[in-house]
Design a protein around this motif. Structure first.
Motif, short mmCIF file in Angstrom:
data_model
loop_
_atom_site.label_atom_id
_atom_site.label_comp_id
_atom_site.label_asym_id
_atom_site.label_seq_id
_atom_site.Cartn_x
_atom_site.Cartn_y
_atom_site.Cartn_z
N ILE A 55 0.84 -1.26 0.18
CA ILE A 55 -0.03 -0.03 0.09
C ILE A 55 0.58 1.31 -0.04
O ILE A 55 0.77 2.13 -0.59
N LEU A 56 1.86 1.26 0.59
CA LEU A 56 2.95 2.34 0.88
C LEU A 56 3.52 2.66 -0.49
O LEU A 56 3.43 3.72 -0.87
N THR A 57 4.16 1.68 -1.13
CA THR A 57 4.75 1.92 -2.33
C THR A 57 3.68 2.38 -3.37
O THR A 57 4.02 3.10 -4.11
N ASP A 58 2.40 1.87 -3.34
CA ASP A 58 1.45 2.11 -4.26
C ASP A 58 1.23 3.50 -4.20
O ASP A 58 1.05 4.24 -5.31
N ILE A 80 -11.48 9.43 0.39
CA ILE A 80 -12.35 8.25 0.13
C ILE A 80 -12.06 7.37 -0.87
O ILE A 80 -12.57 5.79 -0.74
N ALA A 81 -11.11 7.68 -2.08
CA ALA A 81 -10.74 6.80 -3.08
C ALA A 81 -9.79 5.84 -2.54
O ALA A 81 -9.78 4.63 -2.98
N PHE A 82 -8.86 6.27 -1.60
CA PHE A 82 -7.66 5.22 -1.45
C PHE A 82 -7.66 4.80 -0.06
O PHE A 82 -7.31 3.76 0.33
N ILE A 83 -7.65 6.07 0.91
CA ILE A 83 -7.50 5.78 2.33
C ILE A 83 -8.36 4.74 2.90
O ILE A 83 -8.22 3.85 3.70
N LEU A 84 -9.64 5.22 2.81
CA LEU A 84 -10.83 4.48 3.63
C LEU A 84 -10.91 3.17 3.10
O LEU A 84 -11.06 2.43 4.05
N PRO A 85 -10.95 2.85 1.75
CA PRO A 85 -11.15 1.39 1.68
C PRO A 85 -10.12 0.60 1.82
O PRO A 85 -10.03 -0.69 2.51
N ARG A 86 -8.66 1.21 1.81
CA ARG A 86 -7.82 0.15 2.21
C ARG A 86 -7.52 0.04 3.82
O ARG A 86 -7.09 -1.03 4.32
N SER A 87 -7.95 1.36 4.44
CA SER A 87 -7.81 1.02 6.01
C SER A 87 -9.15 0.08 6.72
O SER A 87 -8.70 -0.76 7.35
N LEU A 88 -10.26 0.22 5.98
CA LEU A 88 -11.28 -0.84 6.10
C LEU A 88 -10.88 -2.29 5.99
O LEU A 88 -11.05 -3.09 6.73
N ALA A 89 -10.31 -2.46 4.87
CA ALA A 89 -9.93 -3.92 4.32
C ALA A 89 -8.87 -4.17 5.46
O ALA A 89 -8.77 -5.48 5.72
N MET A 90 -7.83 -3.32 5.90
CA MET A 90 -6.82 -3.98 6.99
C MET A 90 -7.50 -4.10 8.29
O MET A 90 -6.94 -5.18 8.81
N LEU A 155 -3.96 2.74 7.96
CA LEU A 155 -4.07 4.09 7.89
C LEU A 155 -2.58 4.90 7.96
O LEU A 155 -2.29 5.76 7.16
N SER A 156 -1.51 4.26 8.59
CA SER A 156 -0.32 4.74 8.64
C SER A 156 0.45 4.61 7.29
O SER A 156 1.02 5.57 6.93
N CYS A 157 0.24 3.44 6.56
CA CYS A 157 0.76 3.22 5.58
C CYS A 157 0.27 4.24 4.42
O CYS A 157 1.14 4.53 3.61
N CYS A 158 -1.05 4.20 4.52
CA CYS A 158 -1.80 5.34 3.31
C CYS A 158 -1.16 6.59 3.59
O CYS A 158 -0.85 7.24 2.78
N LEU A 159 -1.08 7.04 4.81
CA LEU A 159 -0.68 8.42 5.18
C LEU A 159 0.71 8.51 4.53
O LEU A 159 1.03 9.65 4.23
N SER A 160 1.46 7.47 5.21
CA SER A 160 2.97 7.75 4.87
C SER A 160 3.28 7.67 3.41
O SER A 160 4.20 8.44 2.64
N GLY A 181 4.17 2.18 11.31
CA GLY A 181 3.35 1.17 11.35
C GLY A 181 3.59 0.49 12.54
O GLY A 181 2.61 0.03 13.41
N ILE A 182 5.03 0.20 12.78
CA ILE A 182 5.28 -0.69 14.07
C ILE A 182 5.06 0.23 15.37
O ILE A 182 4.35 -0.36 16.30
N MET A 183 5.39 1.46 15.16
CA MET A 183 4.86 2.35 16.28
C MET A 183 3.46 2.42 16.54
O MET A 183 3.05 2.52 17.70
N SER A 184 2.52 2.54 15.70
CA SER A 184 1.30 2.47 15.69
C SER A 184 0.69 1.26 16.12
O SER A 184 -0.11 1.06 17.15
N VAL A 185 1.24 0.07 15.94
CA VAL A 185 0.84 -1.23 16.51
C VAL A 185 1.07 -1.47 17.95
O VAL A 185 0.27 -1.86 18.81
N MET A 186 2.36 -1.02 18.20
CA MET A 186 2.82 -0.94 19.66
C MET A 186 1.96 0.02 20.28
O MET A 186 1.65 -0.38 21.75
N ALA A 187 1.72 1.12 19.95
CA ALA A 187 0.92 2.06 20.74
C ALA A 187 -0.41 1.62 20.93
O ALA A 187 -1.17 1.62 22.13
#
Length: 196
Positions: A55-58, A80-90, A155-160, A181-187
């Motif tokens: 997702i990040l590289t795309d 709406i087109a990129f972040i929302l569907p990917r975050s919901l799928a994850m 969300l973190s990968c999309c925003l990054s 991403g690691i920091m968000s999972v740990m937090a």
């Protein structure tokens, strides 16, 4: 990864707790250590490494090529087109993978111990022992950890990926996205442990 976790954690816990004479604590230790603490972190890392980096590289490539600006100029909201569907799928993937991971890890550890005659109870009794030892608040916190870990990775990968500049390339983008991403999972896991 779940099979290795089952071999490394579940089988060892069953063996050593039985060796120490406190086999009755197996369910509570496995539910606390494996299902509540280790599984959400490992699932978040698996999601981050397998899907999050793609997702990040795309999105990084779309941003660098200016395609997100073009879509924004046409009135298509990138959120709406990129972040929302990917975050919901994850988010859905995090929960599903977490449940599958936990069952496979527990089942693998049981089968190994059963084959070596360390444990003699049937598998449904073993699983019932683990489920019975889960605290009532864990029925909320464990699914929340899986859901929020998946959402945070997405969300973190999309925003990054959308935060990339013209000076960035994959060698600077991937480590930054992975660390976010690691920091968000740990937090998320630390905050939910403090709350529940």
């Amino acid at each position: 990864m779940a099979v290795l976790t089952g071999l490394g954690i579940v089988a060892q816990a069953i063996f050593w707790l039985g060796f120490a004479g406190i086999a009755q604590m197996t369910g509570s230790i496995l539910s606390t250590v494996l299902v509540r603490e280790i599984a959400p972190v490992l699932v978040g890392i698996i999601l981050l490494g397998r899907s999050g980096m793609l997702i990040l590289t795309d999105l990084g490539n779309l941003t660098l090529q200016g395609q997100l600006r073009i879509l924004n100029g046409q009135g298509i909201d990138p959120f709406i087109a990129f972040i929302l569907p990917r975050s919901l799928a994850m988010t859905v993937s995090g929960f599903t993978l977490g449940m599958i991971f936990s069952v496979i890890a527990l089942g693998t550890g049981y089968v190994v111990c059963w084959l070596k005659n360390i444990v003699t109870m049937p598998i449904w009794s073993f699983m019932f022992q683990v489920i019975n030892s889960v605290h009532p608040t864990d029925y909320i916190s464990i699914p929340l950890k899986f859901l929020l870990s998946g959402f945070a990775v997405g969300l973190s990968c999309c925003l990054s990926g959308m935060d990339i500049t013209t000076e960035d390339n994959l060698t600077t983008l991937l480590p930054r996205g992975f660390s976010r991403g690691i920091m968000s999972v740990m937090a998320i896991n630390v905050v939910l442990d403090m709350v529940f």
